[in-house]
Design a protein around this motif. Structure first.
Motif, PDB file in Angstrom:
ATOM      1  N   ALA A 741       0.829  -1.201   0.000  1.00 49.78           N
ATOM      2  CA  ALA A 741       0.000   0.000   0.000  1.00 49.78           C
ATOM      3  C   ALA A 741       0.864   1.252   0.000  1.00 49.78           C
ATOM      4  O   ALA A 741       0.537   2.253  -0.663  1.00 49.78           O
ATOM      5  N   LEU A 742       1.976   1.223   0.733  1.00 57.75           N
ATOM      6  CA  LEU A 742       2.867   2.390   0.808  1.00 57.75           C
ATOM      7  C   LEU A 742       3.448   2.733  -0.559  1.00 57.75           C
ATOM      8  O   LEU A 742       3.395   3.900  -0.992  1.00 57.75           O
ATOM      9  N   VAL A 743       3.991   1.749  -1.259  1.00 53.66           N
ATOM     10  CA  VAL A 743       4.652   2.074  -2.531  1.00 53.66           C
ATOM     11  C   VAL A 743       3.641   2.463  -3.593  1.00 53.66           C
ATOM     12  O   VAL A 743       3.906   3.358  -4.425  1.00 53.66           O
ATOM     13  N   ASP A 753      -5.852   3.393  -2.153  1.00 62.78           N
ATOM     14  CA  ASP A 753      -6.998   3.433  -1.246  1.00 62.78           C
ATOM     15  C   ASP A 753      -7.554   2.019  -1.020  1.00 62.78           C
ATOM     16  O   ASP A 753      -7.850   1.612   0.103  1.00 62.78           O
ATOM     17  N   ASP A 754      -7.677   1.267  -2.109  1.00 64.17           N
ATOM     18  CA  ASP A 754      -8.145  -0.119  -1.989  1.00 64.17           C
ATOM     19  C   ASP A 754      -7.135  -0.980  -1.222  1.00 64.17           C
ATOM     20  O   ASP A 754      -7.518  -1.832  -0.413  1.00 64.17           O
ATOM     21  N   GLU A 755      -5.854  -0.745  -1.499  1.00 65.01           N
ATOM     22  CA  GLU A 755      -4.827  -1.538  -0.816  1.00 65.01           C
ATOM     23  C   GLU A 755      -4.800  -1.246   0.684  1.00 65.01           C
ATOM     24  O   GLU A 755      -4.547  -2.137   1.502  1.00 65.01           O
ATOM     25  N   ASP A 760      -6.083  -2.742   6.386  1.00 70.70           N
ATOM     26  CA  ASP A 760      -6.838  -2.646   7.637  1.00 70.70           C
ATOM     27  C   ASP A 760      -7.487  -3.983   7.990  1.00 70.70           C
ATOM     28  O   ASP A 760      -7.533  -4.377   9.160  1.00 70.70           O
ATOM     29  N   GLN A 761      -7.993  -4.669   6.973  1.00 72.41           N
ATOM     30  CA  GLN A 761      -8.621  -5.962   7.221  1.00 72.41           C
ATOM     31  C   GLN A 761      -7.595  -6.979   7.737  1.00 72.41           C
ATOM     32  O   GLN A 761      -7.881  -7.740   8.675  1.00 72.41           O
ATOM     33  N   LEU A 762      -6.428  -6.979   7.135  1.00 67.63           N
ATOM     34  CA  LEU A 762      -5.408  -7.958   7.526  1.00 67.63           C
ATOM     35  C   LEU A 762      -4.796  -7.631   8.888  1.00 67.63           C
ATOM     36  O   LEU A 762      -4.283  -8.520   9.572  1.00 67.63           O
ATOM     37  N   LEU A 763      -4.844  -6.359   9.277  1.00 71.56           N
ATOM     38  CA  LEU A 763      -4.294  -5.961  10.579  1.00 71.56           C
ATOM     39  C   LEU A 763      -5.273  -6.188  11.728  1.00 71.56           C
ATOM     40  O   LEU A 763      -4.866  -6.155  12.895  1.00 71.56           O
TER      41      LEU A 763
END
Length: 891
Positions: A741-743, A753-755, A760-763
């Motif tokens: 998501a960062l890169v 935004d989607d990433e 958030d879901q994986l965290l």
């Protein structure tokens, strides 16, 4: 809303002090929820018995004329029973309880204490009910004739008047019962035209009455409506027959004129002393009374719920199953339920809950007072409240302890960090030896199931544990790893108080139980060690304190520790500190507890604290070689986060050279150190040798994105994420996704935004502080050039500094450089460069200043120490292109 009443003088407290100025009263907490349940149930009962379809002689209809309040010993059941008796008599009802809807009905409360110490047998129970009904002022001939026959047969030559006086019933209800019985006998004898003295002719009277009823003589038509009277009069007048006589009482009550009708409410207290789950003789007799008096209402208080709705008891009791007792079937009404959320259905089994902290404080404030002010200071009340877990018995014992200490000095809060052995006696009093053995064993556990409890006790059968979980001091949480746990105060008292019981355990007994419990936990974990993370963490949380407190060998805990770190989830796992013990490390279990606690807490502590704790662990030399390697590796990681590259490199190299489980991770750590130093060719070449064990794809992404090669970096992170998912490593999956998501946030904000949403879901459910920082920084990168202010970034910087994670702070500063470059604010870019130089003072992260120059289109002011794979010019072009592309997209 809490309400209070005074149940009477507290004689124990009164006789514990010479200070006549101290007011000692038995304070009563409101228990409003219980009163509302009683009021509602009794109102429903009155409507039912007044209905046209109610038949007191119907022996097949289900019974709903009983409510059960049960709870742990000392919870206040007897006090509640007494207060309900007074409230039903309208003598002492707290204002907060309010006026019941049936206040215009005649209610006759009759409280009977079934405690062994009270000496109440079944005969006295029946006589108590009849003596209470003597207050109606009229004989109840059907019952009275049968009772007179029973009495003369079972107590020849013994005066009923003297028996009532000796048993205290005459004092409670007066001496009218014998006269009413004599009047009933006289009326029946007259109707039968029997001559002679009636006092000596009970058998003759009842025999003649039975014949008259069989012959349907008009002279006894008043009693002919009782269909089963003749059968009872002809039966052998023994205790078994007496248990059926309450049917006659119920029938007589039903014959009363509407204006004289009364509803007995019979409160049976201390029901646990009726018998046990094996010997139910007295319980069978009492159950008959309840069944045969459907127009009376019964309120039972005891330690255990009634099992009458259990079909398995058929044959042990006369009336069993959920059809017979619908209100006793199904779930127990929980203690935490409030009056605002009444129980559904017709639940009549109510668990008496602990006092709230506010009620505990009010209780202590009112128990002892002087001149209207609480005698027990607020600080001491707070300590007692915290220690009590809401158990009223503990509050009572603490009040007496306060008075005892006060004889010689002023009590202080520390005096009440105290366990009372009396609580053990109250808890164990009605348990079988096997149940007591199981109870002590499970007190070592935070939570348990039947298998774990049985194994911890070392028993070959589950029956004692099955009986124990029905006790009110065993609480249930169906959503936990293990469904059962002990009441907090009961558990702590059994573990720590002086135990003066006959079957108390020695220190060796406790140690053997701990060994069994630890082995049982290991067996459960081993049987489900696939990917059951909750079970793993639960076993560690319970197993670590057992091994530490009883100085046990690590055994399965070593493998479980490796399983714990493998997922990089870092749930809190540290057990409470050992009570009264030293904080120094003395055993391998001590060291393992500290190691895992430090690893979990590093998500919430400054890395310098983590490094200090791990230095203590590695310096102790207590861990076996593989776990020592774990400590060394994570100490090296902490040093890297703090910017101590030399110390980090030494630790990583030692672990890599050892060739153990963490050797691939250590080699990855060495790659990271080379990258931080700007030696990208070496780092990238070594990364190709890491494989999955060394997280090769994520390391490649970490090397590629500083080069501005975002597409390849994003692809590498996606491969790392997917590989982690295949191996079931949740922490690695979330970390790789956050980096992706960062890169992508630099190149495509919409995709990012989607990433981020996926991140958030994986965290969710993971405790990964650094990864959480990465996700929040990625959101700032996504919004670069449009940020309305930098307050969010400043707050994040402060939060990162609190953890000591230098890498996260460096990436945050780089994000701000990107934002200012997009906006063309070169002076602000130079300010960021200055902060980056400060961060790179130790030699690491120096290439971040190069990247900031590239973003801002600024020339380097000093030769770069970075060795770029693609050359500095290519890297400059990529970063500058990203800035220009974002600027164009915004305009």
């Amino acid at each position: 809303m809490r309400g209070w009443g005074v149940a009477g003088r507290d004689l124990r407290a009164l006789f514990s002090t010479n200070d006549r100025g101290v007011q000692c009263v038995e304070a009563f907490t409101n228990r409003q929820m219980q009163w509302e349940l009683v009021a509602a149930a009794l109102g429903e009962h009155l409507r039912h018995t007044a209905g046209p379809g109610f038949d007191v002689e119907d022996l097949e209809a289900p019974r709903d004329n009983i409510m059960v309040f049960h709870g742990v010993g000392g919870i206040g059941k007897t006090t509640l029973s007494r207060k309900l008796e007074a409230a039903l008599a309208s003598a002492d009802r707290p204002v907060q309880w309010g006026e019941p809807a049936w206040a215009d009905k005649r209610i006759l409360p009759v409280r009977i204490d079934l405690a062994r110490s009270a000496g109440t047998d079944f005969e006295q129970l029946v006589l108590t009910i009849r003596a209470a009904l003597s207050m109606l002022g009229r004989p109840l001939p059907a019952f009275d004739v049968a009772l007179r026959r029973y009495w003369e047969h079972q107590h020849p030559g013994e005066s009923l008047e003297e028996y009532l006086r000796r048993g205290g019933l005459a004092g409670r209800f007066g001496q009218t019962l014998p006269q009413q019985m004599q009047s009933a006998m006289a009326d029946v004898a007259q109707a039968l035209l029997l001559p002679g003295t009636l006092g000596a002719a009970a058998a003759q009277v009842t025999g003649s009455l039975a014949r008259a009823l069989r012959e349907r003589r008009q002279t006894v038509r008043a009693l002919a409506g009782c269909a089963r009277l003749a059968d009872l009069l002809e039966a052998e007048p023994d205790l078994d027959a007496l248990s059926f006589y309450p049917h006659l009482l119920a029938w007589e009550l039903a014959q009363l004129p509407a204006g004289k009708r009364v509803t007995p409410v019979i409160l049976l207290d201390t029901f646990e002393d009726v018998g046990d789950r094996t010997h139910r003789d007295l319980e069978r007799l009492i159950q008959r009374v309840v069944w045969l008096m459907p127009n009376a209402y019964f309120i039972v208080t005891g330690r255990s719920r009634l099992q009458w709705a259990d079909p398995a008891l058929q044959g042990q009791l006369d009336y069993t199953g959920p059809t017979a007792w619908p209100g006793l079937a199904g779930a127990v009404i929980p203690a935490a339920r409030t009056p605002a959320t009444p129980p559904g259905g017709r639940g009549r089994q109510v668990l008496i809950g602990d006092f709230s902290p506010e009620d505990c404080d009010d209780y202590l404030a009112r128990r002892l007072s002087r001149d209207g002010q609480p005698l027990i200071p607020a600080r001491i009340r707070q300590t007692i409240t915290d220690r009590s877990h809401g158990l009223p018995l503990y509050l009572d014992l603490s009040v007496l302890r306060f008075l005892e200490i006060r004889r010689t000095r002023e009590p202080v809060p520390a005096d009440f960090d105290h366990d009372f052995g009396a609580l053990i006696a109250r808890t164990l009093s009605d348990l079988t030896p096997d149940e007591r053995h199981v109870l002590r064993s499970i007190s070592l556990l935070d939570a348990f199931d039947l298998t774990l409890a049985t194994a911890a006790a070392g028993l070959g059968h589950e029956a004692p544990a099955m009986r124990l979980i029905e006790r009110p001091f065993v609480r249930e949480n169906p959503f936990g790893v293990w469904p059962y746990h002990l009441h907090g105060l009961v558990r702590s008292t059994i573990r720590s108080a002086d135990d003066a019981t006959d079957d108390r355990w020695s220190a060796r007994d406790w140690e053997r139980a701990a060994e069994r419990a630890l082995a049982a936990l290991g067996t459960q974990w081993s049987a489900h060690s696939g990917r059951d993370r909750m079970l793993l963490v639960g076993c560690l949380r319970q197993g670590l304190p057992l091994a530490r407190d009883f100085r046990l060998d690590l055994g399965w805990l070593a493998d479980a520790a490796w399983a714990y770190v493998s997922d990089s989830v870092w749930e809190p796992i540290a057990p409470p500190a050992r009570t009264g013990g030293t904080s120094t490390l003395e055993t391998a279990a001590d060291a393992l507890v500290e190691l895992l606690a430090a690893l979990a807490r590093r998500q919430h502590e400054h890395r310098s604290v983590t490094a200090s704790r791990l230095t203590t662990v590695t310096g102790s030399g207590l861990l076996p070689a593989d776990l020592h390697e774990m400590a060394v590796y994570y100490l090296a990681k902490a040093h890297r986060d703090l910017g101590n590259s030399t110390a980090s490199r030494q630790g990583m190299q030692a672990v890599a050279d050892g060739g153990g489980r963490l050797a691939p991770a250590a080699r990855r750590g060495l790659v990271h150190l080379a990258r931080l130093a700007g030696d990208f060719p070496t780092a990238y070449a070594t990364a190709q040798t890491l494989g999955w064990a060394g997280r090769q794809h994520r390391v490649e992404g970490d090397i590629l994105w500083p080069h501005g090669d975002m597409d390849r970096a994003a692809a590498a992170y996606a491969a790392a994420r997917d590989q982690a998912e295949q191996h079931g490593v949740a922490g690695e999956r979330a970390t790789s996704q956050a980096q992706r998501a960062l890169v992508l946030a630099f190149t495509d904000p919409d995709t990012a935004d989607d990433e981020l949403h996926l991140t958030d879901q994986l965290l969710a459910g993971l405790d990964l502080r650094a990864t959480n920082f990465t996700a929040r920084i990625a959101a700032l990168v996504r919004d670069a050039g449009t940020l309305p202010g930098l307050e969010t970034a400043r707050a994040l910087r402060a939060e990162i500094r609190d953890t000591g994670i230098t890498a996260a702070e460096a990436v945050l500063e780089l994000t701000l450089a990107f934002h200012h470059a997009v906006k063309g604010e070169q002076d602000k870019v130079r300010t960021v460069i200055h902060r980056l130089r400060e961060l790179a003072r130790g030699g690491d992260y120096a290439y971040y200043t190069d990247i900031a120059h590239f973003m801002g289109g600024l020339p380097l002011t000093a030769p770069s120490a970075a060795r770029w794979i693609d050359g500095a010019d290519t890297v400059r072009d990529r970063w500058r292109t990203l800035v220009i592309a974002r600027r164009r997209a915004l305009h």
